[in-house]
Scaffold this active site. Structure first.
Site, PDB file in Angstrom:
ATOM      1  N   HIS A  92    -101.076  70.566  -3.457  1.00  0.00           N
ATOM      2  CA  HIS A  92    -101.693  69.267  -3.745  1.00  0.00           C
ATOM      3  C   HIS A  92    -101.707  68.966  -5.231  1.00  0.00           C
ATOM      4  O   HIS A  92    -101.451  69.836  -6.062  1.00  0.00           O
ATOM      5  CB  HIS A  92    -103.111  69.193  -3.156  1.00  0.00           C
ATOM      6  CG  HIS A  92    -104.062  70.199  -3.705  1.00  0.00           C
ATOM      7  ND1 HIS A  92    -104.696  70.055  -4.924  1.00  0.00           N
ATOM      8  CD2 HIS A  92    -104.525  71.378  -3.191  1.00  0.00           C
ATOM      9  CE1 HIS A  92    -105.505  71.090  -5.133  1.00  0.00           C
ATOM     10  NE2 HIS A  92    -105.406  71.908  -4.096  1.00  0.00           N
ATOM     11  N   CYS A  98    -105.162  77.346  -3.030  1.00  0.00           N
ATOM     12  CA  CYS A  98    -104.137  76.310  -2.899  1.00  0.00           C
ATOM     13  C   CYS A  98    -103.199  76.322  -4.103  1.00  0.00           C
ATOM     14  O   CYS A  98    -103.491  76.911  -5.137  1.00  0.00           O
ATOM     15  CB  CYS A  98    -104.779  74.932  -2.785  1.00  0.00           C
ATOM     16  SG  CYS A  98    -105.570  74.643  -1.190  1.00  0.00           S
TER      17      CYS A  98
END
Length: 124
Positions: free
Chosen positions: A84, A100
């Protein structure tokens, strides 16, 4: 040069994309048809919440997911993890996430527009 085993039929074939994440160098490398297409700087998981190791797939994509996820989200087949953007560009290049893979928003938008759902992602 990509050589198609099916002759001229490959003119219409979609490119084969693969993503490789190197957590030590904090770089994401995008491959197109087996060749390096582009490399991006990233942030990865910190010591207490490391990025998961292994091969996964992109299972969903979302535009402007909000919060700390920046401009784009690409969810991985490892539940709760994804690639992301970020609302903190100064974090890129560091071990700071909850596992992440963070990218600059301009980079994640470019990647998002290139790779389809189903693209393999190897994190090492």
């Amino acid at each position: 040069m990509f050589i198609c085993p099916y002759g001229n039929m490959c003119r219409f074939a979609r490119p084969v994309w693969k993503i490789f994440v190197n957590t030590k160098t904090r770089r994401l490398t995008l491959y197109k048809n087996g060749r390096v297409y582009k490399t991006y700087p990233i942030a990865v998981g910190k010591m207490l919440t490391p990025s998961p190791m292994g091969t996964f797939r992109i299972i969903n994509k979302q535009v402007n997911p909000g919060g700390p996820f920046g401009a784009r989200w690409m969810g991985l087949s490892k539940r709760g993890f994804g690639i992301h953007g970020t609302n903190d560009p100064s974090s890129i290049g560091k071990f700071v996430s909850h596992g992440c893979i963070r990218m600059y928003n301009r980079d994640v938008i470019e990647l998002f527009n290139l790779v389809p759902v189903g693209t393999p992602v190897t994190i090492m």
